[in-house]
Design a protein around this motif. Structure first.
Motif, PDB file in Angstrom:
ATOM      1  N   ILE A 427      82.640  37.761  60.398  1.00 45.92           N
ATOM      2  CA  ILE A 427      83.540  38.670  59.672  1.00 45.92           C
ATOM      3  C   ILE A 427      82.730  39.524  58.704  1.00 45.92           C
ATOM      4  O   ILE A 427      82.928  40.739  58.599  1.00 45.92           O
ATOM      5  N   GLN A 428      81.776  38.877  58.011  1.00 41.47           N
ATOM      6  CA  GLN A 428      80.950  39.633  57.060  1.00 41.47           C
ATOM      7  C   GLN A 428      80.045  40.626  57.784  1.00 41.47           C
ATOM      8  O   GLN A 428      79.963  41.797  57.381  1.00 41.47           O
ATOM      9  N   SER A 429      79.360  40.178  58.836  1.00 40.24           N
ATOM     10  CA  SER A 429      78.415  41.074  59.512  1.00 40.24           C
ATOM     11  C   SER A 429      79.134  42.250  60.174  1.00 40.24           C
ATOM     12  O   SER A 429      78.599  43.368  60.195  1.00 40.24           O
ATOM     13  N   ASP A 430      80.345  42.014  60.689  1.00 45.36           N
ATOM     14  CA  ASP A 430      81.121  43.127  61.254  1.00 45.36           C
ATOM     15  C   ASP A 430      81.424  44.154  60.166  1.00 45.36           C
ATOM     16  O   ASP A 430      81.354  45.366  60.400  1.00 45.36           O
ATOM     17  N   ARG A 431      81.776  43.657  58.978  1.00 44.44           N
ATOM     18  CA  ARG A 431      82.066  44.566  57.873  1.00 44.44           C
ATOM     19  C   ARG A 431      80.803  45.299  57.424  1.00 44.44           C
ATOM     20  O   ARG A 431      80.846  46.507  57.133  1.00 44.44           O
ATOM     21  N   GLU A 432      79.686  44.570  57.403  1.00 45.94           N
ATOM     22  CA  GLU A 432      78.422  45.213  57.010  1.00 45.94           C
ATOM     23  C   GLU A 432      78.054  46.324  57.982  1.00 45.94           C
ATOM     24  O   GLU A 432      77.592  47.401  57.574  1.00 45.94           O
ATOM     25  N   LYS A 433      78.261  46.063  59.276  1.00 44.61           N
ATOM     26  CA  LYS A 433      77.969  47.096  60.276  1.00 44.61           C
ATOM     27  C   LYS A 433      78.849  48.321  60.058  1.00 44.61           C
ATOM     28  O   LYS A 433      78.377  49.460  60.122  1.00 44.61           O
ATOM     29  N   SER A 434      80.142  48.076  59.800  1.00 47.11           N
ATOM     30  CA  SER A 434      81.066  49.204  59.622  1.00 47.11           C
ATOM     31  C   SER A 434      80.777  49.991  58.344  1.00 47.11           C
ATOM     32  O   SER A 434      81.075  51.178  58.267  1.00 47.11           O
ATOM     33  N   GLU A 435      80.175  49.311  57.356  1.00 49.14           N
ATOM     34  CA  GLU A 435      79.881  49.980  56.076  1.00 49.14           C
ATOM     35  C   GLU A 435      78.436  50.463  55.989  1.00 49.14           C
ATOM     36  O   GLU A 435      78.004  50.980  54.957  1.00 49.14           O
ATOM     37  N   GLY A 436      77.678  50.277  57.076  1.00 46.29           N
ATOM     38  CA  GLY A 436      76.299  50.749  57.094  1.00 46.29           C
ATOM     39  C   GLY A 436      75.369  49.944  56.216  1.00 46.29           C
ATOM     40  O   GLY A 436      74.353  50.467  55.727  1.00 46.29           O
ATOM     41  N   LEU A 437      75.665  48.667  56.034  1.00 45.22           N
ATOM     42  CA  LEU A 437      74.840  47.799  55.187  1.00 45.22           C
ATOM     43  C   LEU A 437      73.913  46.942  56.070  1.00 45.22           C
ATOM     44  O   LEU A 437      74.186  46.756  57.250  1.00 45.22           O
TER      45      LEU A 437
END
Length: 519
Positions: A427-437
């Motif tokens: 869940i975190q890594s998907d969000r990081e990908k979507s936020e360019g982190l």
């Protein structure tokens, strides 16, 4: 990810609906609200009805993705709760009452609000009467209003006392406290459970939230902490409820994880005979830090907080933002008189207890793992239980051991936690990908498997730490260190199988490719 697919398999429970067996499937990603709607629909109950679920013995079953599964021979039953039968008008009225109470709990200038609030309550009372609620419902609402008025009038200023939940937004800002927390049923623990609680083999998946609360309450009584700190037993109950309410429903960092860590701490206290080596105050610090160590965890780790520049990271200057937040929430709960289990402790003694709890919770930041373990290694060969610095270092290592101790438990208890942790990571890594982190490889669903996630962690983090503790407490080898070695071997075997399958698949693809070229 093949080896992690079980974390996405639907969960199945069986209901007794008018004497017939009803099978209900839901995703482990469902929220408690989604599950409640599904249960209502499956039980032919109006969708928005407040419900509770009980097992064949009549014990409450928590309605959330972590609920224990059952079989067609052990059916759950869904029944409307009494709170849900008062109708929409009552719900509307209770909402307003809660909103008013929230204002009280924030207010330090109640006198200035008194006139405005009184007028609002009088107006709402008239609306209830005009809308034609039943007499009994009107009387109930009036009684609630009277209690609120009495509470408000009795205070000339200062804080309204309320055992409450602190609700936090995603950026860490405290929103509004809940006015009250309902009591939880009292469970009588069997002698079998009492003995099992002292061991790392305890199966934490068989217990719902109310039962875990009762187990925690028992631990405090059994260790003599209630007597040592002169706790009001009712205050202990309220405090535990406040703690439970302030753990979020994350896949991993949730109240069940809190209970796991606390139960392991209780087990280590017994296994290492710490009652004979540490003071009762030290034991109280260890248990309370374990209970509070992940309060209001948002499900996104420190790396995310810092890279995303969240309010928590800004507030704590990128220094252990989550652990600092857990401490802050813990002492916000303890600041409520109804929840202050240390209310009868001398102020100077409480200062030391508070500082010690903060020290332990901050020690759970894995970024400090090497520093803390190295410090303990330098002391362990000549450990002195009369040396305060030595004892503090030991307590830091003990809470670290308990925090990451799942692999000490039997495979059937430990392995579901791996699925939960990977789910939270994804869940975190998907969000990081979507936020360019930046995305850590061990959290990327396209790169990690259960064996690769576990082998390095067990070999280079868990075993070295527990083996160091074993120098001081040799008795943990059989019941704690050996299971870690077995778990390492288990995941190395799984990795060999995965590697062999990958190699076979690769050769098959190459042969197909060569066959195509020959044609």
């Amino acid at each position: 990810m093949g080896s992690g697919s079980s974390s996405y398999a639907p969960k199945t429970i069986y209901l007794d609906v008018d004497g017939k067996v009803q099978k209900v499937l839901f995703s482990r990603h469902c929220s408690p609200c989604d599950i409640k709607e599904l249960l209502c629909s499956s039980s032919n109950i109006p969708r928005n009805t407040a419900i509770m679920m009980v097992n064949p013995e009549g014990a409450l079953v928590s309605i959330d993705p972590t609920m224990p599964t059952n079989t067609p021979n052990s059916l759950y039953k869904v029944i409307p709760s009494s709170a849900g039968q008062l109708g929409e008008k009552e719900d509307m009225f209770q909402t307003v009452i809660s909103q008013v109470a929230e204002q009280f709990s924030r207010a330090f200038r109640i006198n200035e609000l008194k006139t405005e609030v009184t007028n609002r309550l009088a107006m709402l009372e008239k609306r209830v009467e005009l809308e034609g609620l039943k007499v009994i419902e009107i009387e109930k609402c009036k009684n609630d209003l009277k209690k609120l008025r009495d509470e408000m009038t009795s205070r000339a200023g200062g804080r309204v006392n309320c055992p409450c939940k602190y609700n936090f937004s995603d950026d860490g800002k405290k929103l509004t406290p809940r006015r009250d927390v309902p009591s939880y049923p009292k469970y009588t623990l069997s002698q079998e459970t009492i003995e099992a609680l002292k061991k790392p083999t305890f199966d934490v998946w068989h217990w719902e939230h109310n039962e875990m609360l009762s187990c925690l309450e028992y631990m405090y009584h059994d260790l003599g902490l209630v007597k040592e700190f002169n706790m009001n037993p009712i205050t202990l109950k309220r405090w535990l409820l406040g703690i439970q309410e302030n753990y979020r429903s994350n896949p991993f960092h949730n109240f069940r994880h809190c209970f796991c860590v606390s139960q392991m701490m209780y087990g280590m206290i017994h296994l290492c005979n710490l009652q004979e080596k540490l003071t009762l105050t030290d034991l109280g610090i260890l248990m309370t830090a374990a209970v509070c160590h992940d309060l209001d965890h948002p499900g996104y780790n420190n790396t995310y907080q810092i890279n995303a520049r969240t309010e928590l990271a800004v507030r704590y200057n990128d220094i252990s933002p989550l652990e600092n937040h857990h401490c802050a929430v813990a002492f916000q709960i303890l600041s409520l008189p109804e929840c202050n289990i240390f209310a009868n402790v001398d102020p100077e003694a409480f200062k030391k207890i508070r500082q010690a709890i903060i020290t332990l919770i901050l020690a759970t930041d894995m970024a400090r793992h090497g520093e803390i373990l190295d410090s303990f290694k330098h002391k362990v060969d000549n450990f002195d239980f009369t040396n305060e610095e030595h004892v503090t270092c030991l307590k830091m290592v003990l809470i670290k051991c308990c925090d990451i101790s799942n692999e000490v438990r039997p495979t059937e208890v430990a392995e579901p936690w791996v699925d939960c942790l990977l789910e939270e990571y994804f869940i975190q890594s998907d969000r990081e990908k979507s936020e360019g982190l930046p995305v850590a490889a061990f959290m990327d669903r396209d790169k990690v498997t259960k064996p690769t996630a576990q082998i390095g962690f067990i070999k280079f983090v868990l075993i070295p730490m527990f083996e160091t503790v074993m120098k001081l407490f040799p008795q943990i080898e059989e019941i704690m260190v050996q299971p870690l070695r077995d778990s390492r071997d288990h995941y190395e075997e799984l990795k060999q199988i995965d590697d062999a399958m990958s190699e076979a698949q690769k050769k098959k693809s190459e042969n197909m490719s060569l066959g195509g070229k020959k044609k």
